[in-house]
Design a protein around this motif. Structure first.
Motif, PDB file in Angstrom:
ATOM      1  N   THR A  29      79.130 106.448  49.941  1.00 53.16           N
ATOM      2  CA  THR A  29      78.964 105.085  50.466  1.00 53.16           C
ATOM      3  C   THR A  29      78.716 105.106  51.968  1.00 53.16           C
ATOM      4  N   ARG A  43      85.201  99.742  54.476  1.00 49.10           N
ATOM      5  CA  ARG A  43      85.963 100.266  53.328  1.00 49.10           C
ATOM      6  C   ARG A  43      87.426 100.278  53.743  1.00 49.10           C
ATOM      7  N   GLN A  68      78.269  99.426  44.832  1.00 49.70           N
ATOM      8  CA  GLN A  68      78.268 100.439  43.771  1.00 49.70           C
ATOM      9  C   GLN A  68      77.800  99.811  42.455  1.00 49.70           C
ATOM     10  N   GLY A 116      81.082 108.949  41.125  1.00 51.99           N
ATOM     11  CA  GLY A 116      81.503 110.014  42.016  1.00 51.99           C
ATOM     12  C   GLY A 116      82.654 109.526  42.893  1.00 51.99           C
TER      13      GLY A 116
END
Ligand code: CP
Length: 320
Positions: free
Chosen positions: A65, A114, A145, A270
């Protein structure tokens, strides 16, 4: 909400919740354009974010990310700055709100965050003057995502609508599962979620999905299988007897994959725990696995999100 007449009227991207199906499709369409251009030899694009400052504030670890948001911003011409919490004044006890006020005072044009706490990204978004994109907050949501996953399915299968998607793993702690349940059902997929009883959210009935505890049953006729990692960092206690027993019941093996449709697609957001939720022979399957394609789609999807969310501040015609 801002600019209700635009195809994407939201100031921030904090989650899939609250997005209309046509708004999700709009972001996917925008990303498709970047997929083609990213495959070209020259990947420095039209500089539409030139002069803009993008801050990626990551309070939790990330490879995919963080790097894809950085690459996305740079391909669009933005000045991209990464703030890693481990090297910031958060380590000296600075609060989240003071951090938000500090980033705002630097006049960032877009902030990507995040954070390990659900709801932390909204807290920051409420205190800054620029668009905020949620790069994953606690167990809550990971909207980009889910969008890149939908783009991957659409690219490989032609459409998300009507696909049977089986999501298997630690659904309880997974923001990826939450955003995907919302996104894929909004786009018309039939979603099955599979987890041991200890890792299935109590509120699963709120989502328009079919819950399963038997992985083999949930795999029958599936078009897409999305595997999730055990989120050990979010577990405060023992949720499974052992990784070996978990693998025996919920690991994706070639034998289990054979229960799905012959052209079933294997996905994983992932990072993977090979040998636990998925075997390498499945994860690295040259035709069936779309795992590296998901990473590729991530860059295009994040370019689309950065572009769309900054249109208003850039004064793009029709987005004022
Ligand atoms: N899928 C995902 O969010 O991966 P990272 O934690 O590496 O960003």
């Amino acid at each position: 909400m801002t600019s209700p007449s635009t195809p994407f009227p939201h100031r921030h991207l904090l989650g899939i919740a609250g997005l209309a199906p046509h708004e999700i499709r709009y972001l996917l369409d925008e990303a498709e354009h970047w997929v083609a251009l990213n495959r070209a030899a020259s990947r420095k694009h039209d500089g539409r974010l030139e002069g803009l400052t993008q801050i990626n504030a990551f309070f939790e670890n990330s490879t995919r990310t963080l790097l894809s948001f950085e690459i996305a911003g740079k391909r669009l011409g933005a000045d991209v700055i990464n703030m890693h919490a481990a090297q910031s004044s958060v380590k000296k006890g600075e609060t989240l709100i003071d951090t938000a006020v500090t980033l705002n005072a630097m006049r960032a044009d877009v902030i990507v965050i995040r954070h390990q706490s659900s709801g932390a990204v909204r807290l920051i978004a409420d205190r800054v003057d620029c668009p905020v994109l949620n790069a994953g907050d606690g167990r809550h949501e990971h909207p980009t995502q889910a969008l890149l996953d939908a783009l991957t399915i659409r690219t490989r299968k032609g459409s998300v609508e009507g696909q049977i998607v089986t999501i298997c793993g630690d659904v309880l702690h997974s923001r990826v599962a939450r955003s995907n349940m919302l996104c894929l059902t909004a786009l018309g997929a039939q979603v099955r979620v599979v987890a041991p009883p200890t890792l299935m959210p109590a509120e699963i009935e709120r989502y328009r999905v079919a819950p399963f505890h038997d992985f083999n049953a949930a795999l029958r006729d599936a078009d897409v299988i999305m595997m999730l990692r055990l989120q050990n960092e979010r577990m405060d206690g023992a949720f499974i007897p052992s990784s070996r027993e978990y693998h025996a019941l919920y690991g994706l093996t070639p034998e289990r994959l054979a229960l799905a449709k012959p052209d079933a697609l294997v996905m994983h957001p992932g990072p993977m725990n090979r040998g636990v939720e998925i075997l390498s022979s499945v994860a690295d399957h040259p035709e069936k696995s779309a795992i590296t394609e998901q990473v590729e789609m991530g860059v295009a999807m994040r370019m689309a999100c950065l572009d769309v969310l900054t249109r208003r501040s850039r004064g793009v015609a029709g987005w004022a």
